[in-house]
Design a protein around this motif. Structure first.
Motif, PDB file in Angstrom:
ATOM      1  N   THR A 318       7.729  -8.710  48.718  1.00 16.06           N
ATOM      2  CA  THR A 318       7.550 -10.086  49.176  1.00 16.06           C
ATOM      3  C   THR A 318       6.908 -10.124  50.549  1.00 16.06           C
ATOM      4  OG1 THR A 318       9.547 -10.702  47.958  1.00 16.06           O
ATOM      5  CG2 THR A 318       8.716 -12.279  49.562  1.00 16.06           C
ATOM      6  N   LEU A 319       7.363  -9.245  51.448  1.00 18.07           N
ATOM      7  CA  LEU A 319       6.770  -9.195  52.785  1.00 18.07           C
ATOM      8  C   LEU A 319       5.300  -8.802  52.709  1.00 18.07           C
ATOM      9  CD1 LEU A 319       7.016  -9.307  55.867  1.00 18.07           C
ATOM     10  CD2 LEU A 319       7.753  -6.916  55.820  1.00 18.07           C
ATOM     11  N   ASN A 320       5.001  -7.832  51.863  1.00 20.96           N
ATOM     12  CA  ASN A 320       3.602  -7.393  51.730  1.00 20.96           C
ATOM     13  C   ASN A 320       2.707  -8.517  51.222  1.00 20.96           C
ATOM     14  OD1 ASN A 320       4.243  -4.828  52.618  1.00 20.96           O
ATOM     15  ND2 ASN A 320       4.482  -3.981  50.561  1.00 20.96           N
ATOM     16  N   SER A 321       3.235  -9.367  50.350  1.00 16.42           N
ATOM     17  CA  SER A 321       2.430 -10.493  49.854  1.00 16.42           C
ATOM     18  C   SER A 321       2.124 -11.473  50.984  1.00 16.42           C
ATOM     19  CB  SER A 321       3.164 -11.199  48.720  1.00 16.42           C
ATOM     20  OG  SER A 321       4.349 -11.821  49.191  1.00 16.42           O
ATOM     21  N   HIS A 322       3.113 -11.705  51.864  1.00 15.28           N
ATOM     22  CA  HIS A 322       2.862 -12.571  53.026  1.00 15.28           C
ATOM     23  C   HIS A 322       1.843 -11.940  53.964  1.00 15.28           C
ATOM     24  CE1 HIS A 322       5.851 -15.364  51.787  1.00 15.28           C
ATOM     25  NE2 HIS A 322       6.907 -14.640  52.129  1.00 15.28           N
ATOM     26  N   LEU A 323       1.980 -10.645  54.203  1.00 21.26           N
ATOM     27  CA  LEU A 323       1.055  -9.965  55.108  1.00 21.26           C
ATOM     28  C   LEU A 323      -0.367  -9.972  54.549  1.00 21.26           C
ATOM     29  CD1 LEU A 323       3.206  -6.903  56.270  1.00 21.26           C
ATOM     30  CD2 LEU A 323       2.712  -9.018  57.512  1.00 21.26           C
ATOM     31  N   THR A 324      -0.487  -9.833  53.227  1.00 20.76           N
ATOM     32  CA  THR A 324      -1.812  -9.898  52.601  1.00 20.76           C
ATOM     33  C   THR A 324      -2.445 -11.257  52.819  1.00 20.76           C
ATOM     34  OG1 THR A 324      -1.145  -8.305  50.902  1.00 20.76           O
ATOM     35  CG2 THR A 324      -3.070  -9.683  50.430  1.00 20.76           C
ATOM     36  N   GLU A 325      -1.625 -12.302  52.709  1.00 23.29           N
ATOM     37  CA  GLU A 325      -2.117 -13.658  52.948  1.00 23.29           C
ATOM     38  C   GLU A 325      -2.571 -13.811  54.398  1.00 23.29           C
ATOM     39  OE1 GLU A 325      -2.802 -17.562  51.407  1.00 23.29           O
ATOM     40  OE2 GLU A 325      -1.883 -15.881  50.353  1.00 23.29           O
ATOM     41  N   PHE A 326      -1.783 -13.286  55.331  1.00 22.31           N
ATOM     42  CA  PHE A 326      -2.146 -13.373  56.747  1.00 22.31           C
ATOM     43  C   PHE A 326      -3.446 -12.631  57.034  1.00 22.31           C
ATOM     44  CE2 PHE A 326       2.680 -13.590  57.695  1.00 22.31           C
ATOM     45  CZ  PHE A 326       2.697 -14.930  57.347  1.00 22.31           C
ATOM     46  N   LYS A 327      -3.574 -11.459  56.455  1.00 19.41           N
ATOM     47  CA  LYS A 327      -4.769 -10.639  56.705  1.00 19.41           C
ATOM     48  C   LYS A 327      -6.014 -11.273  56.075  1.00 19.41           C
ATOM     49  CE  LYS A 327      -2.175  -6.300  57.088  1.00 19.41           C
ATOM     50  NZ  LYS A 327      -1.856  -4.991  56.463  1.00 19.41           N
ATOM     51  N   ASP A 328      -5.842 -11.894  54.908  1.00 16.60           N
ATOM     52  CA  ASP A 328      -6.979 -12.556  54.271  1.00 16.60           C
ATOM     53  C   ASP A 328      -7.514 -13.681  55.144  1.00 16.60           C
ATOM     54  OD1 ASP A 328      -6.867 -10.898  52.111  1.00 16.60           O
ATOM     55  OD2 ASP A 328      -5.750 -12.287  50.831  1.00 16.60           O
ATOM     56  N   HIS A 329      -6.612 -14.373  55.841  1.00 14.12           N
ATOM     57  CA  HIS A 329      -7.012 -15.472  56.718  1.00 14.12           C
ATOM     58  C   HIS A 329      -7.213 -15.021  58.162  1.00 14.12           C
ATOM     59  CE1 HIS A 329      -6.433 -18.368  53.559  1.00 14.12           C
ATOM     60  NE2 HIS A 329      -5.178 -18.027  53.394  1.00 14.12           N
ATOM     61  N   GLU A 330      -7.144 -13.696  58.390  1.00 12.13           N
ATOM     62  CA  GLU A 330      -7.354 -13.108  59.716  1.00 12.13           C
ATOM     63  C   GLU A 330      -6.368 -13.657  60.749  1.00 12.13           C
ATOM     64  OE1 GLU A 330     -11.445 -13.604  60.749  1.00 12.13           O
ATOM     65  OE2 GLU A 330     -12.150 -12.191  59.238  1.00 12.13           O
ATOM     66  N   LEU A 331      -5.153 -13.956  60.303  1.00 16.28           N
ATOM     67  CA  LEU A 331      -4.091 -14.358  61.215  1.00 16.28           C
ATOM     68  C   LEU A 331      -3.376 -13.146  61.800  1.00 16.28           C
ATOM     69  CD1 LEU A 331      -2.498 -17.269  59.145  1.00 16.28           C
ATOM     70  CD2 LEU A 331      -3.992 -17.487  61.133  1.00 16.28           C
TER      71      LEU A 331
END
Length: 362
Positions: A318-331
């Motif tokens: 679950t954490l990795n899915s959030h981190l992937t979302e953050f990285k995709d948006h360059e957050l």
């Protein structure tokens, strides 16, 4: 004077005319550069743009009311298996969301902001499957018979998700999840693989798509099969003449200097489009970075430990899915710590991070 002499005279006159124009333009050549223009800060320019008073308010309101009279027709088209494609001058965001919130109350709705940075299609599919699973549970709550349907979050591939959404559940024939896609022609959705995945999702029996387009070449994204078989578009010309406020928030203004405040505003808008848990995970990382400015970042294991203690995530997946979302948006970005471990950090200034936290806390 014979004809040849007249032609020579005309040629001479024409030659002298163009020579004079050429010499005149060369003498007036400007050496000014675009960088010499005194540009205003981007935040100030956007603030002025937001203060512009809309014109023809009565006519626009009458136009929007006329569209509301078509809501039941649009619902009928969705129930018949069509997808709705809205086009026309002006932002369709408020119109489509008003349609979804008033006319689609019997169905689950998922909103995808295509004007953002690249969207994770696997997460979109998982979210759609979860919503459809909730519909099934609600309808079978009285019988308690859920054993013959596999929960979508137990699947491990996109094919499993597509199979679940395209299943032939006899009692669920009239049930579907409506996926609202603002700017399906947006920069984050224009690649061929993403469009193929969206078309395959739209072709599922328990999915309907309501999308908007604004790019003049949007129709080039799809072939004949995608248009008439998978998306099965039913096109509607719905000009709203509304400003593209949300859609253009991520495009820099030509006549303005970009600043950190605008970067913070953009990051806040992206975060507000994510789930509350995702926002809370970002807060943990951002607050750690503010409290430890001398460190290079936060270790993934430390982030997971804190998030698990606060019941923000249930597993590393679950954490990795959030981190992937953050990285995709360059957050969020990753870099090597001095001890060789990977650490996470927010690529914003301290002031910008504080502004982001204030925005998402309101």
């Amino acid at each position: 004077m014979d004809i040849n002499d007249m032609e020579d005279e005309d040629l001479g006159f024409s030659r002298n005319y163009f020579l004079a124009k050429e010499s005149g333009t060369s003498a007036k050549k400007s050496w000014h550069k675009l960088s010499d223009i005194d540009l205003v800060p981007e935040e100030e320019l956007r603030a002025v743009a937001l203060d512009l008073k809309p014109k023809h308010e009565k006519e626009v309101k009458a136009l929007m009311d006329s569209y509301r009279n078509l809501y039941q027709d649009w619902v009928f088209e969705l129930r018949c298996g069509f997808g709705l494609l809205m086009y026309g001058f002006g932002s369709k965001k408020n119109l489509i969301e008003d349609f979804a919130s008033t006319a689609l109350t019997e169905y689950s709705v998922l909103v995808v902001n295509g004007y953002l940075q690249p969207v994770n299609i696997k997460q979109v599919l998982a979210a759609v499957a979860d919503l459809f699973w909730d519909q099934i549970k609600a309808k079978r709550k009285t019988t308690g018979n859920l054993s013959n349907v596999q929960q979508p979050y137990n699947t491990k591939s996109t094919d499993d998700l597509f199979s679940f959404l395209d299943g032939s559940l006899a009692e669920e024939n009239d049930s579907f999840v409506c996926v609202v896609i603002h700017n399906i022609d947006g920069p984050g959705l224009r690649d061929s693989d993403t469009q193929q995945s969206l078309a395959r999702m739209a072709a599922c029996s328990h999915v309907r798509v309501v999308a908007s387009i604004d790019h003049v070449n949007a129709s080039l994204l799809w072939d004949k099969k995608m248009v008439h078989t998978q998306f099965n578009w039913c096109c509607h010309h719905v000009p709203t003449f509304a400003p593209y406020k949300a859609e253009t928030m991520f495009h820099p203004l030509i006549l303005a200097h970009s600043g950190g405040s605008q970067t913070a505003k953009t990051a806040a808008i992206v975060l507000q489009s994510l789930t509350p848990n995702a926002q809370s995970v970002f807060k943990v990382l951002a607050e750690y970075q503010l409290a430890h400015p001398e460190e290079e970042g936060m270790a993934v294991n430390d982030l997971y430990t804190i998030c698990r203690e606060r019941f923000l995530v249930s597993s590393q997946v679950t954490l990795n899915s959030h981190l992937t979302e953050f990285k995709d948006h360059e957050l969020v970005k990753t870099r090597k710590h001095s001890d060789g471990q990977d650490c996470l950090y927010v690529p914003l200034s301290t002031e910008a991070i504080q502004k982001v936290l204030m925005e998402i806390s309101q």
